[in-house]
Design an enzyme around this catalytic site. Structure first.
Site, PDB file in Angstrom:
ATOM      1  N   GLY A   1       0.786  -1.238   0.000  1.00 40.35           N
ATOM      2  CA  GLY A   1       0.000   0.000   0.000  1.00 40.35           C
ATOM      3  C   GLY A   1       0.808   1.274   0.000  1.00 40.35           C
TER       4      GLY A   1
ATOM      5  N   PRO B   1       4.742  -4.984  -1.114  1.00 37.71           N
ATOM      6  CG  PRO B   1       6.901  -4.214  -1.552  1.00 37.71           C
ATOM      7  CD  PRO B   1       6.145  -5.236  -0.753  1.00 37.71           C
TER       8      PRO B   1
ATOM      9  NE  ARG C   1      -4.676   2.508 -10.601  1.00 39.08           N
ATOM     10  CZ  ARG C   1      -4.417   3.698 -10.106  1.00 39.08           C
ATOM     11  NH1 ARG C   1      -3.943   4.648 -10.892  1.00 39.08           N
ATOM     12  NH2 ARG C   1      -4.633   3.958  -8.846  1.00 39.08           N
TER      13      ARG C   1
ATOM     14  CB  CYS D   1     -17.687   2.033 -27.822  1.00 38.43           C
ATOM     15  SG  CYS D   1     -17.140   1.998 -29.508  1.00 38.43           S
ATOM     16  CD  GLU D   2     -17.870   2.875 -20.554  1.00 37.51           C
ATOM     17  OE1 GLU D   2     -18.058   1.778 -21.131  1.00 37.51           O
ATOM     18  OE2 GLU D   2     -17.918   3.016 -19.342  1.00 37.51           O
TER      19      GLU D   2
HETATM   20  N1  LLP Z   1      -1.225  -7.045  -0.183  1.00 37.53           N
HETATM   21  C1  LLP Z   1      -2.552  -7.224  -0.243  1.00 37.53           C
HETATM   22  C2  LLP Z   1      -3.182  -8.201   0.633  1.00 37.53           C
HETATM   23  C3  LLP Z   1      -3.328  -6.477  -1.143  1.00 37.53           C
HETATM   24  O1  LLP Z   1      -4.642  -6.659  -1.183  1.00 37.53           O
HETATM   25  C4  LLP Z   1      -2.685  -5.553  -2.008  1.00 37.53           C
HETATM   26  C5  LLP Z   1      -3.451  -4.793  -2.980  1.00 37.53           C
HETATM   27  C6  LLP Z   1      -1.296  -5.411  -1.915  1.00 37.53           C
HETATM   28  C7  LLP Z   1      -0.595  -6.176  -0.991  1.00 37.53           C
HETATM   29  C8  LLP Z   1      -0.519  -4.459  -2.796  1.00 37.53           C
HETATM   30  O2  LLP Z   1      -0.884  -3.147  -2.615  1.00 37.53           O
HETATM   31  P1  LLP Z   1      -0.046  -1.983  -3.329  1.00 37.53           P
HETATM   32  O3  LLP Z   1       1.306  -1.969  -2.677  1.00 37.53           O
HETATM   33  O4  LLP Z   1       0.045  -2.317  -4.766  1.00 37.53           O
HETATM   34  O5  LLP Z   1      -0.843  -0.765  -3.074  1.00 37.53           O
HETATM   35  N2  LLP Z   1      -6.493  -1.832  -8.545  1.00 37.53           N
HETATM   36  C9  LLP Z   1      -6.212  -0.825  -7.534  1.00 37.53           C
HETATM   37  C10 LLP Z   1      -5.381  -1.346  -6.409  1.00 37.53           C
HETATM   38  C11 LLP Z   1      -5.968  -2.566  -5.747  1.00 37.53           C
HETATM   39  C12 LLP Z   1      -5.072  -3.068  -4.655  1.00 37.53           C
HETATM   40  C13 LLP Z   1      -5.522  -4.390  -4.167  1.00 37.53           C
HETATM   41  N3  LLP Z   1      -4.691  -4.944  -3.156  1.00 37.53           N
HETATM   42  C14 LLP Z   1      -5.547   0.372  -8.205  1.00 37.53           C
HETATM   43  O6  LLP Z   1      -5.351   0.335  -9.406  1.00 37.53           O
HETATM   44  O7  LLP Z   1      -5.248   1.350  -7.543  1.00 37.53           O
END
Ligand code: LLP
Length: 436
Positions: free
Chosen positions: A248, A291, A330, A361-362
């Site tokens: 995150g 990450p 996104r 097409c949106e």
């Molecule tokens: N660990 C778990 C359990 C997760 O659910 C996620 C992301 C991560 C790690 C990795 O998170 P990151 O470091 O990438 O923020 N599609 C969305 C993001 C969905 C994230 C889902 N889980 C977007 O495009 O912003």
């Protein structure tokens, strides 16, 4: 203009990545094209790993591969000594196909199927992160039948929810993931697991959100989870050896984003865990993190060719690209913001204001609502920055548009790592209807 990683501008005013001219890449492979700066990926990976080393803390840095899951990226992750987290049989298959070490694969998900869990057990992966009571029962049954041990973590929701710059603490966490820490469900899961013959409970996992900028949110979640570990030690003499704090960590998409260095987030987490563990007199667990975006996000750039123009008098000027929501959902889904340059006019003055529309097409298929660019002409190459996470991995075939190709660049060299989807590929799963 903000350049990322190894991006530079050549003498001809072209955007280059990893010492490779993006205009040459667009010519050779066509567009839309994802270009990944692999040196930047490695730098980010090492940044995380080194922070743990400096603090002398045993750790696993697991790449959350949902952000971008392809054979080649698992191979680079392996070279860098990362672990990976997978969330489906498909991601597991891809990691295994890449030759990723099975003991460094962690499996997540709120509805893993019997087939997927069996696949994970067959593959002898490193750890399964248990999400719910249904999964506890399934895994007990499967491991007992097979007389096979499996390391597991309990995923908990610590009541800290974070979104970008803000975070909130909630009494009861309304989430589809994990066991609530405060309403007794996490304890119930613990009791169902801690003395099982085949399920080896290592500790806990939590993930509080994505694109987070606030270190305090991570530290607070860490504190809550360590407190629970201390409680289980006191009540059940259970010694947790792993604390997985998820992913995150926020990245810079536009100038409005001001992330800290990844190391700062990790360092804060480590200090919070150390402090809490010392206070409760528990052994410092191994710290795992996951990450995704912060490893691949700014390493990815998308190249598009500009096609049609449309001027709505006194309102706006559209330029349309040869991709859009099919390779980057996104903006449409999260109102996400991106910066871009005309890659063949990277030093030209920004004299115009455009809206960048996709070709799908949106009406909502716009990649950038408002951007200053040089005069854009048909055939120019538009480069959108920071598309490495959740771009290709969330791509679709809407309008039967083929998914783009992916190229890795590093040290002046480049290699195609995912081919462009062809018309033939698009119909290869279709079957003729012959009932009449
Ligand atoms: N660990 C778990 C359990 C997760 O659910 C996620 C992301 C991560 C790690 C990795 O998170 P990151 O470091 O990438 O923020 N599609 C969305 C993001 C969905 C994230 C889902 N889980 C977007 O495009 O912003």
């Amino acid at each position: 203009m903000h350049l990322y990683g190894t991006q530079t501008i050549t003498e001809q005013g072209h955007l280059a990545i990893g010492g490779v001219d993006t205009i040459e890449l667009a010519k050779q492979y066509g567009t839309p094209l994802f270009v990944y700066d692999i040196a930047l990926f490695r730098e980010r990976a090492r940044g995380f790993i080194d922070t743990f080393k400096k603090e002398n803390v045993r750790a696993q840095v697991a790449y959350a591969s949902k952000a971008f899951s392809t054979v080649a990226i698992y191979q680079v992750a392996k070279q860098e000594g990362l672990s990976v987290d997978v969330v489906s049989g498909g991601e597991l298959y891809t990691a295994l196909k890449a030759g990723f070490p099975t003991d460094k694969i962690h499996f997540h998900g709120n509805n893993k199927s019997v087939e997927e869990l069996t696949y994970a057990l067959d593959s002898k992966i490193g750890c399964i992160v248990i999400d719910n009571f249904y999964e506890i029962e399934l895994l007990k049954q499967l491991t007992t039948e097979r007389q096979q041990k499996m390391a597991v973590l309990i995923r908990v929701t610590p009541g800290v929810e974070a979104h970008t710059h803000d975070f909130i603490t909630t009494g009861q966490a309304d989430s589809k993931f994990g066991f609530d820490l405060s309403n007794g469900q996490a304890d119930e899961a613990f009791k169902a697991l801690y003395d099982h013959e085949y399920l080896e409970l290592k500790g806990m996992h939590c993930h509080i959100g994505s694109q987070i900028f606030d270190t305090e949110a991570f530290s607070l979640a860490a504190k809550k989870v360590v407190d629970k570990m201390a409680e289980w030690k006191k009540d059940y003499q259970f010694e947790a050896t792993v604390l997985n704090l998820g992913g995150g960590f926020g990245i810079r998409y536009t100038e409005e984003d001001t992330p800290l260095e990844p190391a700062v987030y990790v360092d804060d987490m480590i200090q919070a865990v150390k402090k809490e563990a010392a206070e409760f007199g528990i052994e410092l667990p191994e710290i795992w993190i996951e990450p995704g975006r912060s490893l691949v996000g700014d390493a990815g750039t998308t190249l598009y060719t500009i096609g049609s123009h449309k001027t709505v008098p006194n309102v706006r000027e559209y330029i349309a690209i040869d991709g859009g929501m099919s390779d980057n959902i996104r903006p449409a889904l999260y109102d996400a913001k991106y910066e871009a340059v005309i890659a063949n006019k990277a030093t030209a003055a920004l004299t115009k204001t455009y809206t960048v529309a996709g070709k799908l097409c949106e009406s909502g298929d716009k990649i950038i609502e408002t951007i200053s660019l040089p005069e854009a002409e048909t055939g120019d190459i538009l480069a959108t920055f920071c598309t490495g996470a959740y771009g290709y991995s969330m791509a679709s075939n809407y309008n039967r548009v083929g998914r783009p190709a992916v190229v890795f660049v590093e040290n002046g060299q480049y290699q195609l790592v995912v081919k462009r989807e062809t018309y033939e590929d698009l119909t290869k799963l279709d079957v003729d209807y012959t009932l009449v």
